[in-house]
Write a protein that holds these residues in place. Structure first.
Motif, PDB file in Angstrom:
ATOM      1  N   THR A   1       0.823  -1.206   0.000  1.00 41.92           N
ATOM      2  CA  THR A   1       0.000   0.000   0.000  1.00 41.92           C
ATOM      3  C   THR A   1       0.855   1.253   0.000  1.00 41.92           C
ATOM      4  OG1 THR A   1      -0.131   0.242   2.413  1.00 41.92           O
ATOM      5  CG2 THR A   1      -1.757  -1.215   1.359  1.00 41.92           C
ATOM      6  N   VAL A   2       0.255   2.331  -0.467  1.00 40.78           N
ATOM      7  CA  VAL A   2       0.914   3.635  -0.466  1.00 40.78           C
ATOM      8  C   VAL A   2       1.247   4.056   0.960  1.00 40.78           C
ATOM      9  CG1 VAL A   2       0.603   6.067  -1.027  1.00 40.78           C
ATOM     10  CG2 VAL A   2      -0.232   4.311  -2.598  1.00 40.78           C
ATOM     11  N   GLU A   3       0.312   3.844   1.878  1.00 39.34           N
ATOM     12  CA  GLU A   3       0.522   4.254   3.268  1.00 39.34           C
ATOM     13  C   GLU A   3       1.700   3.517   3.892  1.00 39.34           C
ATOM     14  OE1 GLU A   3      -3.560   4.998   1.942  1.00 39.34           O
ATOM     15  OE2 GLU A   3      -2.351   3.154   2.004  1.00 39.34           O
ATOM     16  N   GLN A   4       1.792   2.244   3.624  1.00 38.34           N
ATOM     17  CA  GLN A   4       2.886   1.432   4.150  1.00 38.34           C
ATOM     18  C   GLN A   4       4.223   1.916   3.601  1.00 38.34           C
ATOM     19  OE1 GLN A   4       2.546  -2.625   2.893  1.00 38.34           O
ATOM     20  NE2 GLN A   4       4.135  -3.408   4.269  1.00 38.34           N
ATOM     21  N   ALA A   5       4.264   2.177   2.306  1.00 38.87           N
ATOM     22  CA  ALA A   5       5.501   2.640   1.675  1.00 38.87           C
ATOM     23  C   ALA A   5       5.926   3.998   2.216  1.00 38.87           C
ATOM     24  CB  ALA A   5       5.316   2.701   0.162  1.00 38.87           C
ATOM     25  N   GLU A   6       4.979   4.898   2.360  1.00 38.40           N
ATOM     26  CA  GLU A   6       5.296   6.244   2.866  1.00 38.40           C
ATOM     27  C   GLU A   6       5.806   6.185   4.296  1.00 38.40           C
ATOM     28  OE1 GLU A   6       5.647  10.410   2.929  1.00 38.40           O
ATOM     29  OE2 GLU A   6       5.358   9.035   1.246  1.00 38.40           O
ATOM     30  N   GLU A   7       5.219   5.328   5.121  1.00 38.00           N
ATOM     31  CA  GLU A   7       5.653   5.207   6.510  1.00 38.00           C
ATOM     32  C   GLU A   7       7.097   4.716   6.596  1.00 38.00           C
ATOM     33  OE1 GLU A   7       4.255   3.127  10.733  1.00 38.00           O
ATOM     34  OE2 GLU A   7       3.363   2.467   8.840  1.00 38.00           O
ATOM     35  N   ILE A   8       7.466   3.769   5.742  1.00 37.26           N
ATOM     36  CA  ILE A   8       8.836   3.258   5.734  1.00 37.26           C
ATOM     37  C   ILE A   8       9.821   4.388   5.456  1.00 37.26           C
ATOM     38  CG2 ILE A   8      10.451   1.797   4.435  1.00 37.26           C
ATOM     39  CD1 ILE A   8       8.010  -0.122   4.005  1.00 37.26           C
ATOM     40  N   LEU A   9       9.490   5.211   4.480  1.00 35.77           N
ATOM     41  CA  LEU A   9      10.369   6.327   4.131  1.00 35.77           C
ATOM     42  C   LEU A   9      10.408   7.371   5.230  1.00 35.77           C
ATOM     43  CD1 LEU A   9       9.324   6.749   0.380  1.00 35.77           C
ATOM     44  CD2 LEU A   9      11.432   5.739   1.236  1.00 35.77           C
ATOM     45  N   GLN A  10       9.242   7.703   5.782  1.00 34.83           N
ATOM     46  CA  GLN A  10       9.176   8.720   6.828  1.00 34.83           C
ATOM     47  C   GLN A  10       9.968   8.318   8.067  1.00 34.83           C
ATOM     48  OE1 GLN A  10       7.993  11.734   6.742  1.00 34.83           O
ATOM     49  NE2 GLN A  10       6.747  11.738   4.887  1.00 34.83           N
ATOM     50  N   LYS A  11       9.996   7.027   8.369  1.00 29.73           N
ATOM     51  CA  LYS A  11      10.737   6.537   9.535  1.00 29.73           C
ATOM     52  C   LYS A  11      12.242   6.431   9.283  1.00 29.73           C
ATOM     53  CE  LYS A  11       7.168   3.835  11.922  1.00 29.73           C
ATOM     54  NZ  LYS A  11       6.781   2.459  12.345  1.00 29.73           N
ATOM     55  N   GLY A  12      12.660   6.638   8.030  1.00 32.07           N
ATOM     56  CA  GLY A  12      14.074   6.542   7.712  1.00 32.07           C
ATOM     57  C   GLY A  12      14.579   5.114   7.642  1.00 32.07           C
TER      58      GLY A  12
END
Length: 350
Positions: free
Chosen positions: A297-308
């Motif tokens: 999902t988009v949300e899952q992918a974005e969270e991975i990036l946001q968390k570094g």
């Protein structure tokens, strides 16, 4: 962050979505065909930042199956160049290719080793088959190892001439390079076995040889298995240590997967199960990483990036199901993404 550009050397990706390299088992004599043209071209039309072409053998024995892709001759490179040219002309995507050698895991079909008469004699650092029922692989001499380094170098030259933006060396999933890395599959006593420094030598020699064929317009990635889920085997500590070495050898990103080298290893699989390996390699080795594994999902992918935890999101099964995940995700997040001008009537405005 998903729709924030990122640059490796002079190669700028428009977003952080990557089509992970996935074998299609659809070649004859290693040559790409119309299926591959449509398969890769459609994902570029879907706005994916980077299209990674599947594991591509650097010599005939380097294939996993006899229907896998190759780039050991000019005919194979010419057919791949058609795909590269289409993607460059008709999308904003960049395109990379994964160079590989299957080693002892070659000469198979449906994950079963086929007879040598129908396939080929497999090779490995040591006389240890992947599965106990398989034939003993040929143990490489030092001279043969050095010739294989040249195979990777020649394949990289062909890939650069074909116009690929990124070269990825496949050092994961139990294929030949991984077989050298792991003390469970490499019991050599020469300069390519024993110590950590000796076991990573083959990979570093390949990296250096490939880099000789590259310039600032072609970036270099390396895929590794963060762990092989086996006692006394390759683990995340080794991966962090290796990533530091790869960074010193001008590798632009470490693509962190896991497993594949030890038959029967118990792998705990869940959404994003490999992200922690990418996170450790990225933050402890201070390198760029990609992560892969049940990211849907988009949300899952974005969270991975946001968390570094990673810099790029490699997606596999989900992009097979949905070639347009990148552009559809941009609608959801109200972000800009490449959209084919031929399809503008269908674009959802933000």
């Amino acid at each position: 962050m998903l729709y924030t550009p990122i640059q490796f050397r002079n190669v700028e990706l428009q977003n952080r979505w990557v089509m992970s390299p996935m074998c299609m088992y659809s070649c004859e004599n290693g040559v790409a065909n119309d299926f591959h043209f449509v398969h890769y071209g459609s994902r570029a039309q879907g706005g994916t930042g980077l299209i990674m072409v599947e594991a591509t053998g650097v010599e005939p024995r380097g294939r996993i199956t006899n229907h896998c892709m190759g780039i050991w001759n000019d005919e194979q490179a010419r057919e791949l160049q058609k795909i590269v040219n289409f993607i460059h002309k008709n999308s904003a995507s960049k395109i990379g290719i994964q160079l590989t050698h299957a080693g002892r895991k070659g000469s198979t079909w449906n994950n079963i080793q086929i007879p040598v008469e129908e396939g080929w004699e497999t090779i490995a650092p040591s006389p240890i088959p992947y599965h106990p029922t398989e034939r003993i692989p040929h143990v490489l001499s030092v001279e043969e190892i050095r010739n294989l380094v040249l195979n990777f170098k020649d394949a990289a030259r062909r890939a650069v001439d074909a116009g690929f933006d990124i070269i990825e060396i496949h050092g994961a999933h139990g294929y030949l390079i991984h077989q050298f890395l792991s003390p469970l599959s490499n019991i050599r006593t020469d300069e390519y076995g024993g110590s950590f420094e000796n076991r990573i030598r083959f990979l570093l020699e390949i990296v250096d040889a490939v880099n000789e064929e590259l310039n600032e317009n072609t970036a270099l990635f390396v895929r590794i298995s963060g762990t092989e889920y086996a006692e006394n085997g390759w683990n995340v500590e080794d991966s962090v240590k290796l990533a530091k070495e790869l960074n010193n050898h001008h590798v632009d990103l470490v693509d962190v997967s896991s497993g594949g080298n030890i038959h029967g290893a118990k792998i705990p699989v869940f959404e994003g199960y490999q992200v922690p390996f990418s996170s450790q390699v990225k933050n402890r080795a201070e390198v760029n990483t990609g992560t892969v594994g049940l990211i849907t999902t988009v949300e899952q992918a974005e969270e991975i990036l946001q968390k570094g935890d990673a810099d790029l999101i490699f997606i596999a099964r989900e992009i097979l199901r949905n070639p347009y995940i990148a552009v559809q995700g941009s609608f959801e997040m109200k972000e800009e993404c490449f959209f084919p001008h031929q399809y503008l009537r269908a674009k959802i405005s933000s």
